[in-house]
Design a protein around this motif. Structure first.
Motif, PDB file in Angstrom:
ATOM      1  N   PHE A 102      20.764  -7.078 -25.713  1.00  0.00           N
ATOM      2  CA  PHE A 102      20.002  -6.039 -25.433  1.00  0.00           C
ATOM      3  C   PHE A 102      20.239  -4.914 -26.126  1.00  0.00           C
ATOM      4  CE2 PHE A 102      19.389  -2.019 -22.586  1.00  0.00           C
ATOM      5  CZ  PHE A 102      18.025  -2.429 -22.297  1.00  0.00           C
ATOM      6  N   ASP A 103      21.216  -4.575 -27.066  1.00  0.00           N
ATOM      7  CA  ASP A 103      21.397  -3.760 -27.981  1.00  0.00           C
ATOM      8  C   ASP A 103      20.353  -4.123 -29.283  1.00  0.00           C
ATOM      9  OD1 ASP A 103      22.988  -1.358 -28.858  1.00  0.00           O
ATOM     10  OD2 ASP A 103      23.316  -2.766 -30.695  1.00  0.00           O
ATOM     11  N   LYS A 104      20.184  -5.339 -29.399  1.00  0.00           N
ATOM     12  CA  LYS A 104      19.411  -5.607 -30.583  1.00  0.00           C
ATOM     13  C   LYS A 104      18.036  -5.355 -30.112  1.00  0.00           C
ATOM     14  CE  LYS A 104      22.237  -9.283 -32.916  1.00  0.00           C
ATOM     15  NZ  LYS A 104      22.424 -10.647 -33.286  1.00  0.00           N
ATOM     16  N   LEU A 105      17.684  -5.859 -28.961  1.00  0.00           N
ATOM     17  CA  LEU A 105      16.253  -5.620 -28.285  1.00  0.00           C
ATOM     18  C   LEU A 105      15.876  -3.960 -28.310  1.00  0.00           C
ATOM     19  CD1 LEU A 105      16.318  -7.916 -25.403  1.00  0.00           C
ATOM     20  CD2 LEU A 105      14.671  -8.189 -27.414  1.00  0.00           C
ATOM     21  N   VAL A 106      16.788  -3.216 -27.958  1.00  0.00           N
ATOM     22  CA  VAL A 106      16.465  -1.891 -27.758  1.00  0.00           C
ATOM     23  C   VAL A 106      16.377  -1.301 -29.273  1.00  0.00           C
ATOM     24  CG1 VAL A 106      17.559   0.587 -27.332  1.00  0.00           C
ATOM     25  CG2 VAL A 106      17.709  -1.334 -25.561  1.00  0.00           C
ATOM     26  N   LYS A 107      17.095  -1.617 -30.056  1.00  0.00           N
ATOM     27  CA  LYS A 107      17.037  -1.241 -31.550  1.00  0.00           C
ATOM     28  C   LYS A 107      15.728  -1.561 -32.262  1.00  0.00           C
ATOM     29  CE  LYS A 107      21.703   0.194 -32.637  1.00  0.00           C
ATOM     30  NZ  LYS A 107      21.958   0.487 -31.040  1.00  0.00           N
ATOM     31  N   ARG A 125      12.773  -2.747 -30.740  1.00  0.00           N
ATOM     32  CA  ARG A 125      11.710  -2.032 -30.085  1.00  0.00           C
ATOM     33  C   ARG A 125      11.503  -0.544 -30.708  1.00  0.00           C
ATOM     34  NH1 ARG A 125      13.423  -5.056 -24.680  1.00  0.00           N
ATOM     35  NH2 ARG A 125      12.008  -6.792 -24.937  1.00  0.00           N
ATOM     36  N   THR A 126      12.806   0.124 -30.667  1.00  0.00           N
ATOM     37  CA  THR A 126      12.726   1.505 -31.180  1.00  0.00           C
ATOM     38  C   THR A 126      11.989   1.504 -32.690  1.00  0.00           C
ATOM     39  OG1 THR A 126      14.348   2.079 -29.727  1.00  0.00           O
ATOM     40  CG2 THR A 126      13.997   3.412 -31.601  1.00  0.00           C
ATOM     41  N   GLN A 127      12.577   0.734 -33.445  1.00  0.00           N
ATOM     42  CA  GLN A 127      12.115   0.597 -34.818  1.00  0.00           C
ATOM     43  C   GLN A 127      10.557   0.295 -34.888  1.00  0.00           C
ATOM     44  OE1 GLN A 127      14.672  -2.343 -36.500  1.00  0.00           O
ATOM     45  NE2 GLN A 127      16.451  -1.334 -36.799  1.00  0.00           N
ATOM     46  N   GLN A 128      10.068  -0.618 -33.939  1.00  0.00           N
ATOM     47  CA  GLN A 128       8.721  -0.708 -34.114  1.00  0.00           C
ATOM     48  C   GLN A 128       7.860   0.566 -33.600  1.00  0.00           C
ATOM     49  OE1 GLN A 128       7.429  -4.275 -31.664  1.00  0.00           O
ATOM     50  NE2 GLN A 128       9.430  -5.099 -31.696  1.00  0.00           N
ATOM     51  N   ALA A 129       8.385   1.239 -32.708  1.00  0.00           N
ATOM     52  CA  ALA A 129       7.736   2.563 -32.193  1.00  0.00           C
ATOM     53  C   ALA A 129       7.677   3.428 -33.218  1.00  0.00           C
ATOM     54  CB  ALA A 129       8.477   3.055 -30.924  1.00  0.00           C
ATOM     55  N   LYS A 130       8.984   3.552 -33.994  1.00  0.00           N
ATOM     56  CA  LYS A 130       8.890   4.649 -35.071  1.00  0.00           C
ATOM     57  C   LYS A 130       8.180   4.192 -36.074  1.00  0.00           C
ATOM     58  CE  LYS A 130      13.264   6.728 -33.806  1.00  0.00           C
ATOM     59  NZ  LYS A 130      12.943   8.025 -33.468  1.00  0.00           N
ATOM     60  N   ALA A 131       7.910   3.120 -36.490  1.00  0.00           N
ATOM     61  CA  ALA A 131       6.865   2.427 -37.383  1.00  0.00           C
ATOM     62  C   ALA A 131       5.513   2.706 -37.014  1.00  0.00           C
ATOM     63  CB  ALA A 131       7.465   1.058 -37.594  1.00  0.00           C
ATOM     64  N   LEU A 132       5.216   3.012 -35.861  1.00  0.00           N
ATOM     65  CA  LEU A 132       3.792   3.136 -35.756  1.00  0.00           C
ATOM     66  C   LEU A 132       3.614   4.562 -35.351  1.00  0.00           C
ATOM     67  CD1 LEU A 132       3.408   0.016 -33.183  1.00  0.00           C
ATOM     68  CD2 LEU A 132       2.166   0.505 -35.287  1.00  0.00           C
ATOM     69  N   GLY A 133       4.417   5.409 -35.340  1.00  0.00           N
ATOM     70  CA  GLY A 133       4.367   6.859 -35.494  1.00  0.00           C
ATOM     71  C   GLY A 133       4.870   7.534 -33.931  1.00  0.00           C
ATOM     72  N   PHE A 134       5.494   6.681 -33.309  1.00  0.00           N
ATOM     73  CA  PHE A 134       5.989   7.242 -32.054  1.00  0.00           C
ATOM     74  C   PHE A 134       7.327   7.924 -32.017  1.00  0.00           C
ATOM     75  CE2 PHE A 134       2.908   3.892 -30.960  1.00  0.00           C
ATOM     76  CZ  PHE A 134       1.910   4.785 -30.188  1.00  0.00           C
TER      77      PHE A 134
END
Length: 410
Positions: free
Chosen positions: A45-50, A52-61
């Motif tokens: 779960f820790d890997k999934l959270v991190k 998904r967070t990386q994906q969001a930041k790469a897209l500007g969120f």
């Protein structure tokens, strides 16, 4: 478990045993599985959270919260709207679910202070209502029910049976689970399941058939296949409402235990909503603070859980007392922010439940209108087309469940 190797899912019947020691043993076995493997679950779960967070930041969120809402195709309401819905659940629903649990304890002959997680799954001291007859007879009863429910469902069920669009009988080597899917080239739904002799068999013939009927209807109403299915907040109204429309035919399945089934089904539909809201708030907290440790996540879960389900008593089970229960919900790992859709849909289904008691024909007409719309309109427009209230507006939850609690004598 008890001399056998079982899956977590196969512990289900033992958790509903009329023997309290068996229930406790099943829950402890389930808890020990998650406890023994918690490091792996935490790491995954820790890997999934991190990630998904990386994906969001790469897209500007700023966080995955915003991206997660977009991936759920929520283009007309926000995380703040969802938070306001959860507030309604806490204010208008949680106190009443406590009363339901107090009544359950009394039925079981257990003092309220002794009512624990061991007793949560058992509604009646003499056991849950179970379907009567063979799997083939249960399926035949389902056909009779839909032939009698309405002209629309009569045509639907004949299509399903004439074209062998059910695969619900358990067979060796068959994949587990149950769902409704579609065969777009043929404009037909298809239902897959595994009958196991419990009330879940009837749920397949109401819930999954609700999805199937909606698909069948939309295929014949919408000009494009892409417009036949909506987002899950709408699609689950189709299935949950059909469960309520089917109530008058429960004697076909349960005989003189039909009232027992209806009561348990209605109370379960109510008491699960706070849990759904709890799962949703947990995910919002986690993705807003993605650097939380595994223990901090468990602490957050336990804190939130006490607000939504204050009646939960883990009776000294350390893993659960520390907040380990969240690991048992697969949606948290696989489908971020999905679970609240069920709660939103149930509020719509409860509105239909209240209306069908006043004017069943009018309620059915509005329900068919909802099914015909498919995914051709936005969320709020689709609700309005069937006369359903916006669940995010203050007072909607209280209004939707008022009649249900009156029927339950609360």
């Amino acid at each position: 478990f008890m001399g056998k190797t079982v899956t977590v899912a196969q512990l289900g019947p033992y958790k509903e045993s009329t023997d309290r020691a068996t229930r406790r043993a099943a829950l402890e076995a389930e808890g020990s599985f998650f406890d023994e493997n918690r490091e792996q679950f935490d790491e995954l779960f820790d890997k999934l959270v991190k990630n998904r967070t990386q994906q969001a930041k790469a897209l500007g969120f700023d966080s995955f919260v915003e991206l997660g809402a977009i991936r759920r195709m929520r283009n007309c309401y926000t995380p703040a709207d969802v938070a306001s819905f959860r507030d309604q659940v806490v204010r208008d629903l949680v106190p009443l679910t406590v009363k339901i649990k107090e009544r359950q304890a009394k039925r079981l002959g257990i003092a309220w202070e002794d009512f624990t997680f061991t007793d949560n799954a058992l509604s009646y001291k003499d056991g849950s209502a179970t379907p009567q007859g063979t799997p083939e007879e249960i399926l035949a009863a389902g056909k009779k029910m839909y032939e009698e429910l309405s002209p629309e469902t009569r045509d639907f069920i004949h299509l399903m049976f004439d074209n062998e669009l059910f695969d619900v009988l358990a067979k060796d080597g068959k994949a587990p689970g149950g769902y409704c899917t579609s065969l777009p080239d043929y404009q037909c739904p298809f239902i897959f399941s595994n009958f196991n002799g419990t009330s879940a068999d009837v749920d397949v013939l109401t819930h999954e058939a609700g999805h199937a009927f909606a698909g069948y209807t939309a295929f014949r109403s919408q000009p494009l296949p892409e417009l036949t299915s909506s987002t899950s907040e709408i699609c689950e109204i189709h299935s949950m409402t059909m469960e309520h429309f089917a109530y008058p035919w429960m004697e076909l399945f349960f005989g003189d235990e039909a009232d027992k089934y209806r009561y348990a089904h209605l109370t379960d539909a109510l008491t699960v909503i706070p849990y759904m809201a709890c799962v949703d708030e947990f995910q919002h907290r986690v993705y807003a603070q993605p650097e939380m440790t595994a223990m901090e996540r468990r602490q957050v879960w336990r804190e939130i859980e006490r607000g939504y389900m204050p009646w939960r008593n883990y009776d000294g089970d350390q893993f659960l007392e520390q907040g380990g229960f969240w690991m048992q919900k697969q949606h948290i790992f696989l489908y971020p922010f999905y679970y609240i859709d069920y709660a939103l849909a149930q509020i719509g289904a409860f509105q239909f439940y209240g209306r069908m008691k006043e004017d069943r024909a009018a309620a059915w007409s509005d329900y068919c209108q909802l099914c015909r719309r498919g995914g051709s309109l936005g969320y709020f427009q689709t609700l309005a087309s069937a006369g359903l209230d916006n669940p995010f507006q203050p007072g909607t939850v209280e209004k939707a469940v008022r009649g249900v609690f009156q029927d339950l004598g609360l």
